[in-house]
Design an enzyme around this catalytic site. Structure first.
Site, PDB file in Angstrom:
ATOM      1  N   HIS A 103       0.791  -1.562   0.233  1.00 13.41           N
ATOM      2  CA  HIS A 103      -0.002  -0.059   0.284  1.00 13.41           C
ATOM      3  C   HIS A 103       0.861   1.529   0.135  1.00 13.41           C
ATOM      4  O   HIS A 103       1.676   1.685   0.909  1.00 13.41           O
ATOM      5  CB  HIS A 103      -0.695   0.131   1.535  1.00 13.41           C
ATOM      6  N   LYS A 154     -10.026   6.618  -3.826  1.00 14.48           N
ATOM      7  CA  LYS A 154      -9.078   7.217  -3.624  1.00 14.48           C
ATOM      8  C   LYS A 154      -7.584   7.406  -3.971  1.00 14.48           C
ATOM      9  O   LYS A 154      -7.565   5.716  -3.309  1.00 14.48           O
ATOM     10  CB  LYS A 154      -9.271   7.477  -1.820  1.00 14.48           C
ATOM     11  N   LYS A 205      -3.609   7.405  -4.209  1.00 15.36           N
ATOM     12  CA  LYS A 205      -2.956   8.159  -3.101  1.00 15.36           C
ATOM     13  C   LYS A 205      -1.236   8.396  -3.834  1.00 15.36           C
ATOM     14  O   LYS A 205      -1.143   7.694  -4.414  1.00 15.36           O
ATOM     15  CB  LYS A 205      -1.755   6.878  -2.035  1.00 15.36           C
ATOM     16  N   ASP A 225      -5.354  11.926  -1.996  1.00 12.60           N
ATOM     17  CA  ASP A 225      -4.566  11.939  -1.062  1.00 12.60           C
ATOM     18  C   ASP A 225      -2.989  12.223  -0.896  1.00 12.60           C
ATOM     19  O   ASP A 225      -2.487  11.220  -1.922  1.00 12.60           O
ATOM     20  CB  ASP A 225      -5.231  10.981   0.341  1.00 12.60           C
ATOM     21  N   GLU A 227      -7.176  15.190  -0.532  1.00 11.79           N
ATOM     22  CA  GLU A 227      -7.531  15.942   0.884  1.00 11.79           C
ATOM     23  C   GLU A 227      -6.291  15.939   1.347  1.00 11.79           C
ATOM     24  O   GLU A 227      -4.358  15.257   0.691  1.00 11.79           O
ATOM     25  CB  GLU A 227      -7.591  14.032   0.840  1.00 11.79           C
ATOM     26  N   ASP A 244      -7.577  16.419   6.733  1.00 11.31           N
ATOM     27  CA  ASP A 244      -7.432  15.451   7.004  1.00 11.31           C
ATOM     28  C   ASP A 244      -6.066  15.141   8.829  1.00 11.31           C
ATOM     29  O   ASP A 244      -6.667  15.186   9.668  1.00 11.31           O
ATOM     30  CB  ASP A 244      -6.950  14.016   6.172  1.00 11.31           C
ATOM     31  N   LYS A 253     -11.405  10.994  11.376  1.00 10.25           N
ATOM     32  CA  LYS A 253     -11.092   9.109  11.755  1.00 10.25           C
ATOM     33  C   LYS A 253     -11.163   9.748  13.611  1.00 10.25           C
ATOM     34  O   LYS A 253     -10.488  10.631  14.582  1.00 10.25           O
ATOM     35  CB  LYS A 253      -9.626   9.477  11.555  1.00 10.25           C
ATOM     36  N   GLU A 299     -14.889   5.860   4.171  1.00  8.68           N
ATOM     37  CA  GLU A 299     -13.750   4.932   4.162  1.00  8.68           C
ATOM     38  C   GLU A 299     -13.341   3.381   5.261  1.00  8.68           C
ATOM     39  O   GLU A 299     -12.089   3.863   5.008  1.00  8.68           O
ATOM     40  CB  GLU A 299     -11.912   5.826   3.405  1.00  8.68           C
TER      41      GLU A 299
HETATM   42  C1  MUC Z   1      -5.474   8.156   4.983  1.00 10.12           C
HETATM   43  O1  MUC Z   1      -4.393   9.550   5.421  1.00 10.12           O
HETATM   44  O2  MUC Z   1      -6.555   8.892   4.987  1.00 10.12           O
HETATM   45  C2  MUC Z   1      -6.898   6.317   4.460  1.00 10.12           C
HETATM   46  C3  MUC Z   1      -6.746   5.138   3.808  1.00 10.12           C
HETATM   47  C4  MUC Z   1      -6.112   4.428   3.232  1.00 10.12           C
HETATM   48  O3  MUC Z   1      -5.546   4.201   2.597  1.00 10.12           O
HETATM   49  O4  MUC Z   1      -4.959   5.525   3.275  1.00 10.12           O
HETATM   50  C5  MUC Z   1      -5.268   6.085   5.343  1.00 10.12           C
HETATM   51  C6  MUC Z   1      -4.590   6.979   5.816  1.00 10.12           C
HETATM   52 MG    MG Z   2      -6.073  10.868   4.670  1.00 11.83          MG
END
Ligand code: MUC
Ligand code: MG
Length: 385
Positions: free
Chosen positions: A23, A168, A170, A199, A225, A250, A274, A328
């Site tokens: 991941h 989402k 990354k 994000d 994000e 976040d 969160k 999520e």
């Molecule tokens: C984050 O920063 O949002 C949430 C989903 C994911 O894949 O990582 C997280 C952390």
């Molecule tokens: Mg995040």
């Protein structure tokens, strides 16, 4: 008079569970997830369970799995032992006085107290927060394999099997230009069948973010994000007012005080709420209330908890009237194994709110025994960059 149900014992355990694939986040690549579980035993024989989890060791935030465990064992457990187990607010107040910061550790203990209370009075946790208004919630999936082709194949499969239609992505590790091209390819592949969001996990400068938001917006990405570091409120406000794409906070949201300041500074259009980062279910409910009162969009965020923390978060978010951006809460799906005896259910692009008392979930002891770190299995928490 009924005898007081006391907190008898608070135990913790660290689990290391492999992820189904690497991941890849801007600050770390996860190959395992590490969860700190908390079990509170009460004098009437009842128990409550909670989870405190972060991402990528110390690369996401100021708490690590090991610091979460030691904060609980060294400072929180001795202070809480012997107290009235039903007095959750009293426990929150006491711990806030004795322990600064350490929000994830606080959230883990508080979660176990709420779960114990719910199980004793035989109601779901959502009822202790006023009652559920949803029985399921939309749930996003994170595409973070580090490879556009793999991400596209994963997205198309998720849509096909009706598990997720919110993605989402990354980004923030490569150049802004490469990242925007990656997002555009994925959006083109899924078309109108899915919502695409990104994000950045604080990786961009303001300059990079200006280019990034412009490109992402043109590519059809709906939300960005935390593009900038958590403290950059003015710069986040500039982005929120300068572009149509929604800007979500976040890392900037560590509890209700931050929520108030972010809202007042107009430094976000949406709150990713969160439970762990807020400092527990109660503080998360306060963050939600501030976001609602400020007219912001809300989104249920995760620290990639196992089914345990996910079930607890679901109980709270089931009580939130309008979650414009969904959730999520897919943490358990990123892991190769589920530690719950009754895993959280995902179907029809939604996650179902667990039924039953407390968080609506119990642990599978064989699984927790297998994955606990102190049983001698060695597994590195983070694989590094
Ligand atoms: C984050 O920063 O949002 C949430 C989903 C994911 O894949 O990582 C997280 C952390
Ligand atoms: Mg995040």
């Amino acid at each position: 008079m009924r005898p007081v149900t006391k907190i008898d014992q608070i135990e913790t355990m660290i689990l290391d569970i492999p992820t189904i694939r690497g991941h890849v986040l801007s600050m770390a690549t996860m190959r395992t997830q590490t969860a700190v579980l908390v079990k509170v035993k009460f004098s009437d024989g009842s128990e409550g369970i909670g989870e405190g989890t972060t991402i990528g060791g110390l690369s996401y935030g100021a708490e690590s799995p090991e610091s979460i465990q030691s904060a609980i064992e060294t400072y929180m457990a001795p202070a809480l032992t012997g107290r009235d187990g039903n007095d959750v607010n009293g426990a929150i107040q006491l711990i806030d006085r004795l322990v600064k910061g350490n929000r994830i550790a606080k959230a883990a203990v508080e979660g176990a107290l709420w779960d114990g209370l719910g199980k004793r009075v035989n109601v779901p946790l959502s009822q202790l927060f006023g009652g559920a208004v949803h029985d399921k919630l939309p749930v996003a999936w994170t595409l973070a394999s580090g490879n556009s082709e793999t991400d596209i194949a994963e997205a198309l499969e998720m849509i096909e099997i009706r598990r997720h239609n919110i993605f989402k992505l990354k980004i923030g590790k490569r150049s802004v230009r490469d990242d925007v091209a990656h997002v555009a390819r994925i959006k083109q592949a899924v078309g109108d069948a899915a919502s695409v969001r990104v994000d950045i996990n604080t990786a961009w400068s303001l300059q990079e973010a200006r280019w990034g938001l412009k490109g992402l917006q043109e590519a059809g990405c709906e939300l960005v994000e935390q593009p900038l570091p958590a403290r950059y409120r003015k710069a986040m406000a500039e982005l929120a007012s300068g572009y149509e794409i929604a800007v979500m906070a976040d890392e900037a949201l560590n509890g209700p005080e931050d929520a108030l300041e972010v809202a007042a500074a107009k430094a976000a259009d949406v709150f990713a709420v969160k439970v762990a980062q807020s400092g527990g279910l109660k503080r998360a409910s306060e963050v939600i209330a501030i976001g609602q009162a400020a007219g912001l969009g809300l989104y249920g965020g995760t620290m990639l908890e196992t089914g345990l923390g996910t079930a607890a978060a679901l109980q709270l978010f089931a009580t939130v009237e309008t979650l414009r951006w969904g959730t999520e809460f897919f943490g358990p799906l990123l892991l190769t194994d589920d530690i719950l005896a009754n895993p959280v259910v995902y179907r029809d692009f939604c996650v179902e709110i667990p039924r039953g008392p407390g968080i609506g979930a119990t642990l599978d002891p064989d699984k927790t025994d297998f994955y606990r770190r102190d049983r001698g299995r060695t597994m590195k928490a983070v694989a590094g960059k």
